[in-house]
Design an enzyme around this catalytic site. Structure first.
Site, PDB file in Angstrom:
ATOM      1  N   SER A 103       4.203 -24.075  15.014  1.00 56.67           N
ATOM      2  CA  SER A 103       4.956 -22.844  15.230  1.00 56.67           C
ATOM      3  C   SER A 103       4.710 -21.812  14.135  1.00 56.67           C
ATOM      4  O   SER A 103       5.178 -20.688  14.244  1.00 56.67           O
ATOM      5  CB  SER A 103       6.449 -23.160  15.349  1.00 56.67           C
ATOM      6  OG  SER A 103       6.870 -23.974  14.287  1.00 56.67           O
ATOM      7  N   LYS A 104       3.983 -22.182  13.088  1.00 56.25           N
ATOM      8  CA  LYS A 104       3.609 -21.238  12.014  1.00 56.25           C
ATOM      9  C   LYS A 104       4.777 -20.357  11.585  1.00 56.25           C
ATOM     10  O   LYS A 104       4.626 -19.151  11.415  1.00 56.25           O
ATOM     11  CB  LYS A 104       2.422 -20.376  12.449  1.00 56.25           C
ATOM     12  CG  LYS A 104       1.146 -21.177  12.731  1.00 56.25           C
ATOM     13  CD  LYS A 104      -0.063 -20.295  12.982  1.00 56.25           C
ATOM     14  CE  LYS A 104      -1.343 -21.082  13.209  1.00 56.25           C
ATOM     15  NZ  LYS A 104      -1.352 -21.955  14.392  1.00 56.25           N
ATOM     16  N   ARG A 105       5.929 -20.966  11.383  1.00 55.06           N
ATOM     17  CA  ARG A 105       7.074 -20.196  10.939  1.00 55.06           C
ATOM     18  C   ARG A 105       6.950 -19.872   9.460  1.00 55.06           C
ATOM     19  O   ARG A 105       6.310 -20.613   8.703  1.00 55.06           O
ATOM     20  CB  ARG A 105       8.377 -20.971  11.188  1.00 55.06           C
ATOM     21  CG  ARG A 105       8.651 -21.270  12.660  1.00 55.06           C
ATOM     22  CD  ARG A 105       8.800 -20.016  13.493  1.00 55.06           C
ATOM     23  NE  ARG A 105       9.381 -20.287  14.791  1.00 55.06           N
ATOM     24  CZ  ARG A 105       8.712 -20.349  15.949  1.00 55.06           C
ATOM     25  NH1 ARG A 105       7.410 -20.146  15.985  1.00 55.06           N
ATOM     26  NH2 ARG A 105       9.358 -20.585  17.084  1.00 55.06           N
ATOM     27  N   THR A 139       3.848 -26.515  11.224  1.00 52.96           N
ATOM     28  CA  THR A 139       2.961 -25.657  10.444  1.00 52.96           C
ATOM     29  C   THR A 139       3.783 -24.493   9.873  1.00 52.96           C
ATOM     30  O   THR A 139       4.742 -24.033  10.490  1.00 52.96           O
ATOM     31  CB  THR A 139       1.802 -25.123  11.300  1.00 52.96           C
ATOM     32  OG1 THR A 139       2.321 -24.489  12.475  1.00 52.96           O
ATOM     33  CG2 THR A 139       0.864 -26.250  11.721  1.00 52.96           C
TER      34      THR A 139
ATOM     35  N   ASP B 107      -0.307 -15.480  14.687  1.00 52.84           N
ATOM     36  CA  ASP B 107      -1.298 -16.511  14.979  1.00 52.84           C
ATOM     37  C   ASP B 107      -2.606 -15.779  15.254  1.00 52.84           C
ATOM     38  O   ASP B 107      -2.820 -14.705  14.666  1.00 52.84           O
ATOM     39  CB  ASP B 107      -0.822 -17.388  16.153  1.00 52.84           C
ATOM     40  CG  ASP B 107      -1.367 -18.799  16.056  1.00 52.84           C
ATOM     41  OD1 ASP B 107      -2.591 -18.970  16.228  1.00 52.84           O
ATOM     42  OD2 ASP B 107      -0.585 -19.727  15.814  1.00 52.84           O
TER      43      ASP B 107
END
Lengths: 315, 315
Positions: A103-105, A139, B107
């Site tokens: 989720s690349k938070r 992530t 992203d």
């Protein structure tokens, strides 16, 4: 309790497979055998995402240690998509898979802490847990700086979970931010790598690896060796194999000589493999067979290359 | 159709208020009058978040042009929290507010595109829209580079929505990444500012402003003037006023001399103002009154300072 890093190492060794399959559900790409079962509305789309994800999980669960759902594609369906992702994650967990929530938070302070507890932690009222996230890893995007990343690392330690910090991503334009030079004269990626190494060293399993890792794109094999030397005890989550162009040879330097320390991800090249070999009206069983075959080809490609490259492979 | 940047300008002028209130629901901080209505489980917590958010919206909707829900706090409740956030957003929209979805997504490629359509766009099957996001703006994290940001900018243009790209955040450690020097010898923030300015110039409303803006923290007033000069046609979303320490004087350089071009955010200092003045068992009406009063104090502080500073204020 078993350290999550040890569980990951054991699962890689058991399955002889340092591979992650990405769950990237895109409605147009789903096979007719699944879409046709459900109404063409938001609830039907969410059901199709869930059934597709579960079919992929069935197909690969004994070949790979982990799956990586990509939250963006689920969020496109709003809360119903998020619900479908949660159900897929629970299903994958029931099949023994480790889940990496991609989720690349990234934020700061209590906001980062909330993201961390949302994705790799829990929510409690008066000390009583009323919701627990099933994912083991997430992530994390470090654009806001290390004070924004630290709450994720702390949540990982507190909850026996893990985090992969974006250090060097696989896309062409990643250098703008990631190769910029910090005050200390290092690249942003290099500083982040040192941070990950430091935090990893404070959170080791008994098998010598940490659950604090890094995202390092397979499209930069030349840098892999340097990152490997700095982050010896970390796992790298490595996107870029397959559809993005990296080969098995390219990904060798991302590993330690024991064959551990990297998880190679493929998404589209496996989950949409059916498009190359099946008619659009294939059955769900055919979908699973083709997906499994694609995962096996990937496995044999990577495992074969590791066996060629490392005499001391531990699996 | 009215350009979203024009709608924002008009709403600021109509309300004489360049202010955004952040919705950061934290269960422990919610008043008993709301929590006690619902069960102490995940559904009850989600209902409490929704009722609290709607009370804040009622309290401030005619004082400010926009609200900024923070997705992290909603995600902590899983899909039920996301559903509560969607309902709050719809409610705010019904009250004429502009919504800035502070999700800091980022992203690459199709994944960024999915995030953009999820938060400021729509999802269609066979060309038929089956879900539309109510938020007008979202925040975007550029760690992966400009190829990762571009899909958000394109979605904003395509959908008559907007994006605030993180350029300089308000936290102490933001310099590590954001002040690093790129290949061109500029800071990451400066390069991002140029990118935002370029994209803004291609997407202007008739009132001279763009819906492609930047997050620039109020805690760095010394840099504000330089950013203002580069990004003349962009709005800045400015966190850091109130709880994070910046004063009305500090935020003046974030504006153009017309008093436009910045949106000052406050979250905790307004939405939890009730804790300073009410007993914990205050009524919902008291909560609204106190929240409204806190928003008015903030408004008068900032609007007063702008009137002192700018002779050509357009509102």
């Amino acid at each position: 309790m078993e350290h999550i890093a040890d569980r990951l190492v054991k699962s890689i060794k058991d399955k002889k497979s340092p591979i992650v399959i990405g769950l990237d559900p895109v409605y147009e790409n789903l096979p007719t055998c699944i879409k046709s079962k459900y109404s063409q509305d938001i609830d039907g789309a969410a059901q199709a995402f869930l059934e597709f994800g579960n079919a992929i999980i069935d197909a690969v669960c004994d070949i790979v240690p982990a799956i990586k759902p990509q939250s963006a594609f689920y969020e496109l369906l709003g809360y119903r998509g998020v619900k479908a992702m949660e159900k897929s994650v629970a299903y994958a967990k029931s099949k023994g898979l480790i889940i990496i929530d991609d989720s690349k938070r990234g934020d700061i302070g209590n906001t980062s802490k909330a993201y961390a507890e949302a994705h790799i932690g829990s929510f409690a009222i008066d000390g009583k847990c009323i919701r627990e996230a099933d994912s083991e890893f997430m992530t994390v995007s470090p654009f806001l700086g290390l004070d924004g990343v630290q709450p994720f690392v702390e949540a990982a330690k507190r909850n026996n979970k893990g985090a992969f910090v974006l250090v060097r991503t696989s896309n062409p334009a990643s250098a703008l931010v990631q190769s910029a030079l910090t005050e200390a004269g290092k690249t942003v990626s290099a500083e982040l790598a040192e941070y990950v190494a430091e935090e990893a060293s404070k959170n080791l399993g008994i098998m010598g690896y940490s659950s604090i890792g890094a995202v390092v794109g397979a499209t930069y094999p030349a840098e892999a060796k340097a990152f490997r030397e700095v982050m010896r005890q970390s796992f790298f989550l490595v996107p870029g194999y397959g559809a993005q162009g990296a080969t098995a040879k390219d990904i060798v330097p991302f590993f330690n000589p024991d064959g551990l320390g990297a998880l190679i991800n493929a998404s589209r090249s496996v989950i949409y493999a059916y498009k190359n070999t099946c008619s659009d009206d294939c059955s769900t069983d055919e979908l699973k067979d083709v997906t499994r075959a694609a995962a096996e080809v990937m496995h044999d490609d990577i495992y074969g290359e590791l066996r060629n490259s490392f005499k001391n492979l531990v699996y």
